[in-house]
Design a protein around this motif. Sequence first.
Motif, PDB file in Angstrom:
ATOM      1  N   GLY A  94       0.806  -1.223   0.000  1.00 39.03           N
ATOM      2  CA  GLY A  94       0.000   0.000   0.000  1.00 39.03           C
ATOM      3  C   GLY A  94       0.836   1.268   0.000  1.00 39.03           C
ATOM      4  O   GLY A  94       0.310   2.362  -0.154  1.00 39.03           O
ATOM      5  N   GLN A  95       2.145   1.141   0.176  1.00 42.75           N
ATOM      6  CA  GLN A  95       2.982   2.324   0.298  1.00 42.75           C
ATOM      7  C   GLN A  95       3.820   2.508  -0.961  1.00 42.75           C
ATOM      8  O   GLN A  95       4.756   1.748  -1.203  1.00 42.75           O
ATOM      9  CB  GLN A  95       3.912   2.136   1.505  1.00 42.75           C
ATOM     10  CG  GLN A  95       4.197   3.420   2.223  1.00 42.75           C
ATOM     11  CD  GLN A  95       5.253   3.225   3.286  1.00 42.75           C
ATOM     12  OE1 GLN A  95       6.389   3.594   3.119  1.00 42.75           O
ATOM     13  NE2 GLN A  95       4.862   2.607   4.389  1.00 42.75           N
ATOM     14  N   ARG A  96       3.452   3.492  -1.768  1.00 48.17           N
ATOM     15  CA  ARG A  96       4.148   3.686  -3.043  1.00 48.17           C
ATOM     16  C   ARG A  96       4.785   5.078  -3.081  1.00 48.17           C
ATOM     17  O   ARG A  96       4.167   6.046  -2.627  1.00 48.17           O
ATOM     18  CB  ARG A  96       3.175   3.573  -4.223  1.00 48.17           C
ATOM     19  CG  ARG A  96       2.265   2.385  -4.150  1.00 48.17           C
ATOM     20  CD  ARG A  96       2.486   1.452  -5.321  1.00 48.17           C
ATOM     21  NE  ARG A  96       1.830   0.176  -5.041  1.00 48.17           N
ATOM     22  CZ  ARG A  96       2.203  -0.977  -5.538  1.00 48.17           C
ATOM     23  NH1 ARG A  96       3.228  -1.038  -6.340  1.00 48.17           N
ATOM     24  NH2 ARG A  96       1.578  -2.090  -5.229  1.00 48.17           N
ATOM     25  N   PRO A  97       5.971   5.173  -3.654  1.00 48.45           N
ATOM     26  CA  PRO A  97       6.605   6.494  -3.775  1.00 48.45           C
ATOM     27  C   PRO A  97       5.890   7.348  -4.813  1.00 48.45           C
ATOM     28  O   PRO A  97       5.190   6.824  -5.682  1.00 48.45           O
ATOM     29  CB  PRO A  97       8.030   6.154  -4.240  1.00 48.45           C
ATOM     30  CG  PRO A  97       7.910   4.826  -4.903  1.00 48.45           C
ATOM     31  CD  PRO A  97       6.779   4.105  -4.229  1.00 48.45           C
ATOM     32  N   ALA A  98       6.091   8.667  -4.713  1.00 47.68           N
ATOM     33  CA  ALA A  98       5.447   9.596  -5.645  1.00 47.68           C
ATOM     34  C   ALA A  98       5.892   9.305  -7.079  1.00 47.68           C
ATOM     35  O   ALA A  98       5.084   9.275  -7.994  1.00 47.68           O
ATOM     36  CB  ALA A  98       5.788  11.030  -5.259  1.00 47.68           C
ATOM     37  N   SER A  99       7.169   9.077  -7.279  1.00 43.06           N
ATOM     38  CA  SER A  99       7.662   8.779  -8.632  1.00 43.06           C
ATOM     39  C   SER A  99       8.999   8.067  -8.540  1.00 43.06           C
ATOM     40  O   SER A  99       9.699   8.172  -7.531  1.00 43.06           O
ATOM     41  CB  SER A  99       7.837  10.066  -9.438  1.00 43.06           C
ATOM     42  OG  SER A  99       8.978  10.766  -8.963  1.00 43.06           O
ATOM     43  N   GLN A 100       9.335   7.350  -9.622  1.00 39.99           N
ATOM     44  CA  GLN A 100      10.622   6.659  -9.657  1.00 39.99           C
ATOM     45  C   GLN A 100      11.775   7.661  -9.575  1.00 39.99           C
ATOM     46  O   GLN A 100      12.759   7.432  -8.867  1.00 39.99           O
ATOM     47  CB  GLN A 100      10.746   5.838 -10.949  1.00 39.99           C
ATOM     48  CG  GLN A 100      12.148   5.262 -11.145  1.00 39.99           C
ATOM     49  CD  GLN A 100      12.248   4.354 -12.349  1.00 39.99           C
ATOM     50  OE1 GLN A 100      11.558   3.371 -12.447  1.00 39.99           O
ATOM     51  NE2 GLN A 100      13.125   4.699 -13.269  1.00 39.99           N
ATOM     52  N   ASN A 101      11.614   8.786 -10.273  1.00 41.85           N
ATOM     53  CA  ASN A 101      12.671   9.797 -10.268  1.00 41.85           C
ATOM     54  C   ASN A 101      12.990  10.308  -8.890  1.00 41.85           C
ATOM     55  O   ASN A 101      14.137  10.464  -8.509  1.00 41.85           O
ATOM     56  CB  ASN A 101      12.251  10.991 -11.141  1.00 41.85           C
ATOM     57  CG  ASN A 101      12.950  10.906 -12.472  1.00 41.85           C
ATOM     58  OD1 ASN A 101      13.716   9.954 -12.713  1.00 41.85           O
ATOM     59  ND2 ASN A 101      12.696  11.880 -13.330  1.00 41.85           N
TER      60      ASN A 101
END
Length: 187
Positions: free
Chosen positions: A161-168
């Motif tokens: 459920g915990q995803r970063p805002a973006s890969q960059n």
Amino acid sequence: MTPEQITALFAEHGDLCYEGEGITQLQHAWQCGRLARQARATPELELAAWLHDLGHLMTGLQGSPAQRGIDDAHETLAAQALSGLFGAAVAEPVALHVRAKRYLVAAQPRYAQALSADSVRSLALQGGPMSPAECEAFLALPHAQDALRLRIWDDHAKDRGQRPASQNRVLVEMSAAMRAVIDGQRV
Ligand SMILES: [Fe+2]
Ligand SMILES: [Fe+2]
């Protein structure tokens, strides 16, 4: 390997599945690094948390090697790549993070019950729980306590459920963690 090559490896292969846990290697690295920072780890231990599974990306095996009966020795591969660049305080906890699991399974029965399915699978390939003599020898190693802290973050860094805002954004944070250790070596 250079810091730039490490970042490039995550940019290119960070979408590899993390050990059949439903998240990617990059998400796992990011979650683990954040847990280390929240626990106020040293810059070296935080970086070890970020990069502890670099070896999985170096072998490039998709999904769960353990499911196919393969121990990819990822902890050794990663530690070899990291020691010249960042020193023992980063490389050793990485080298020991699999042995830390084997120690915790033997020393803390509740730890074994909470392990994910794939960690249980790979445990058998990695030698199973440590014997009492192996536990004693493990605890005597200079970086054993750091490896145990890293292992607990590793086990918790599998939150779908915990995803970063973006890969960059994650790659920038990872580069900053590497830079913090390199800058610390210069003073
Ligand atoms: Fe690992
Ligand atoms: Fe991991």
